[in-house]
Design an enzyme around this catalytic site. Structure first.
Site, PDB file in Angstrom:
ATOM      1  N   ASN A   9       0.874  -1.178   0.000  1.00  0.00           N
ATOM      2  CA  ASN A   9       0.000   0.000   0.000  1.00  0.00           C
ATOM      3  C   ASN A   9       0.908   1.224   0.000  1.00  0.00           C
ATOM      4  O   ASN A   9       1.482   1.576   1.029  1.00  0.00           O
ATOM      5  CB  ASN A   9      -0.886  -0.041   1.258  1.00  0.00           C
ATOM      6  N   TRP A  10       1.047   1.831  -1.172  1.00  0.00           N
ATOM      7  CA  TRP A  10       2.005   2.937  -1.295  1.00  0.00           C
ATOM      8  C   TRP A  10       1.505   4.240  -0.664  1.00  0.00           C
ATOM      9  O   TRP A  10       2.259   5.186  -0.538  1.00  0.00           O
ATOM     10  CB  TRP A  10       2.328   3.192  -2.768  1.00  0.00           C
ATOM     11  N   LYS A  11       0.221   4.297  -0.347  1.00  0.00           N
ATOM     12  CA  LYS A  11      -0.382   5.531   0.202  1.00  0.00           C
ATOM     13  C   LYS A  11      -0.066   6.712  -0.725  1.00  0.00           C
ATOM     14  O   LYS A  11       0.024   6.523  -1.935  1.00  0.00           O
ATOM     15  CB  LYS A  11       0.097   5.753   1.640  1.00  0.00           C
ATOM     16  N   HIS A  95      -9.415   1.245   4.905  1.00  0.00           N
ATOM     17  CA  HIS A  95      -8.121   1.380   5.597  1.00  0.00           C
ATOM     18  C   HIS A  95      -8.309   2.315   6.789  1.00  0.00           C
ATOM     19  O   HIS A  95      -9.109   3.250   6.724  1.00  0.00           O
ATOM     20  CB  HIS A  95      -7.072   1.938   4.626  1.00  0.00           C
ATOM     21  N   GLU A  97      -6.708   4.717   7.848  1.00  0.00           N
ATOM     22  CA  GLU A  97      -6.531   6.147   7.533  1.00  0.00           C
ATOM     23  C   GLU A  97      -7.785   6.705   6.872  1.00  0.00           C
ATOM     24  O   GLU A  97      -8.169   7.858   7.106  1.00  0.00           O
ATOM     25  CB  GLU A  97      -5.290   6.331   6.645  1.00  0.00           C
ATOM     26  N   GLU A 167      -5.379  -4.901  10.621  1.00  0.00           N
ATOM     27  CA  GLU A 167      -4.324  -3.905  10.792  1.00  0.00           C
ATOM     28  C   GLU A 167      -4.563  -3.124  12.082  1.00  0.00           C
ATOM     29  O   GLU A 167      -5.314  -2.142  12.087  1.00  0.00           O
ATOM     30  CB  GLU A 167      -4.337  -2.916   9.615  1.00  0.00           C
ATOM     31  N   GLY A 173       2.554   2.273  10.692  1.00  0.00           N
ATOM     32  CA  GLY A 173       3.501   3.378  10.520  1.00  0.00           C
ATOM     33  C   GLY A 173       4.216   3.765  11.797  1.00  0.00           C
ATOM     34  O   GLY A 173       4.858   4.814  11.879  1.00  0.00           O
ATOM     35  N   SER A 213       3.524  -2.149  10.272  1.00  0.00           N
ATOM     36  CA  SER A 213       4.982  -2.183  10.493  1.00  0.00           C
ATOM     37  C   SER A 213       5.637  -3.515  10.115  1.00  0.00           C
ATOM     38  O   SER A 213       6.610  -3.933  10.739  1.00  0.00           O
ATOM     39  CB  SER A 213       5.318  -1.808  11.937  1.00  0.00           C
ATOM     40  N   GLY A 234       2.857  -1.013   4.223  1.00  0.00           N
ATOM     41  CA  GLY A 234       2.961   0.400   3.857  1.00  0.00           C
ATOM     42  C   GLY A 234       4.410   0.765   3.592  1.00  0.00           C
ATOM     43  O   GLY A 234       4.955   0.527   2.517  1.00  0.00           O
ATOM     44  N   GLY A 235       5.058   1.343   4.604  1.00  0.00           N
ATOM     45  CA  GLY A 235       6.422   1.875   4.473  1.00  0.00           C
ATOM     46  C   GLY A 235       7.398   0.948   3.754  1.00  0.00           C
ATOM     47  O   GLY A 235       8.123   1.378   2.851  1.00  0.00           O
TER      48      GLY A 235
HETATM   49  P1  PGA Z   1       2.946   0.302   7.562  1.00  0.00           P
HETATM   50  O1  PGA Z   1       1.465   0.525   6.966  1.00  0.00           O
HETATM   51  O2  PGA Z   1       3.473  -0.985   6.991  1.00  0.00           O
HETATM   52  O3  PGA Z   1       3.726   1.500   7.108  1.00  0.00           O
HETATM   53  O4  PGA Z   1       2.805   0.217   9.047  1.00  0.00           O
HETATM   54  C1  PGA Z   1       0.585  -0.547   6.807  1.00  0.00           C
HETATM   55  C2  PGA Z   1      -0.705  -0.065   6.207  1.00  0.00           C
HETATM   56  O5  PGA Z   1      -1.135   1.048   6.520  1.00  0.00           O
HETATM   57  O6  PGA Z   1      -1.332  -0.785   5.402  1.00  0.00           O
END
Ligand code: PGA
Length: 251
Positions: A9-11, A95, A97, A167, A173, A213, A234-235
């Site tokens: 997930n590149w956001k 998600h 967010e 999640e 993050g 993470s 994500g990251g």
């Molecule tokens: P993260 O994000 O790996 O940066 O913690 C995961 C996500 O939001 O899907």
């Protein structure tokens, strides 16, 4: 056999040029991998170019969100058909967010999920508790509400096409990954909820991803757990070597 998936997930990261470079590197590293399914979810602006780069590879593409209507006066939004015709086969829905920053409710996630399935996209429905909720001991109650609200009225054939991502919000993050045991406990709980609604055999077939993470250094421990069928990352999905290492940890 449950499908295993490693999803990035590149956001809101990567311009078109940067996105093309990243998927070009990924294609070299893991472009031929079919188990697990390798999935990238770039920003909308990069979808078509990413699809061109990945055309002759096994890597799949997903959207990070979509609107629930077919079309219309929804400034700034994107439809299921737009995702499909830009090369997507998956879409991330609900998600944390989106839930926290854009006020998405279980009901809205459910409507979007219905639309995604009708359009032929595979929804990845995200659920997870906040730190406060975990500390208050209401994790299972929160997950149960999110699962039942977000998947409301999904038939057995709908759920068989749906992917769930657990999640925990406190792990996203933050560098604070859930332990394999903490994650497995909730994955088992989610599978139990699905079994109550759809029967044990169906529940066994549903892919449940962990997210929060995940890195190559902690992926193996998570993937050893019986009910963790992959990850939503994500990251660590923004660097080709790191993401490819996580894919290889699942192979
Ligand atoms: P993260 O994000 O790996 O940066 O913690 C995961 C996500 O939001 O899907």
């Amino acid at each position: 056999m449950r499908k295993k998936i490693i999803a990035g997930n590149w956001k809101m990261h990567k311009t078109v040029v940067e996105a093309k470079t990243l998927v070009g590197e990924l294609k070299k590293a893991v472009g031929g991998v079919i188990d697990p399914v390798v999935l990238v979810c770039p920003p909308f602006t990069a979808l078509t170019e990413v699809a061109l780069v990945l055309k002759d590879s096994e890597i799949q593409i997903g959207g990070q969100n979509m609107h629930e209507a077919d079309s219309g006066a929804f400034t700034g939004e994107i439809s299921a058909e737009m995702l499909l015709t830009s090369g997507c086969s998956y879409v991330i829905l609900g998600h944390s967010e989106r839930r926290a920053l854009f006020s998405e409710t279980d009901k809205l996630v459910n409507t979007k999920g219905r639309k995604a399935l009708d359009a032929g996209l595979i929804p990845i429905v995200c659920v997870g508790e906040t730190l406060n909720q975990r500390e208050d001991g209401v994790t299972e109650k929160v997950i149960e509400e999110q699962i039942s609200g977000s998947l409301d009225s999904f038939s057995e054939s709908d759920i068989m096409k749906t992917v769930i991502a657990y999640e925990p919000v406190w792990a996203i993050g933050t560098g604070k990954v859930a332990t394999p045991e903490q994650a497995e406990e909730i994955h088992v709980f989610i599978r139990k909820l699905l079994a109550q609604k759809y029967g044990g055999e169906t529940a066994e077939e549903i892919t449940i991803l962990y997210g929060g993470s995940v890195k190559s250094s902690n992926a193996v421990g998570l993937f050893e757990k019986k009910n963790i069928d992959g990850a939503l990352i994500g990251g660590a999905s923004l660097k080709a070597d790191e993401f490819a290492a996580i894919v290889k940890a699942m192979m």
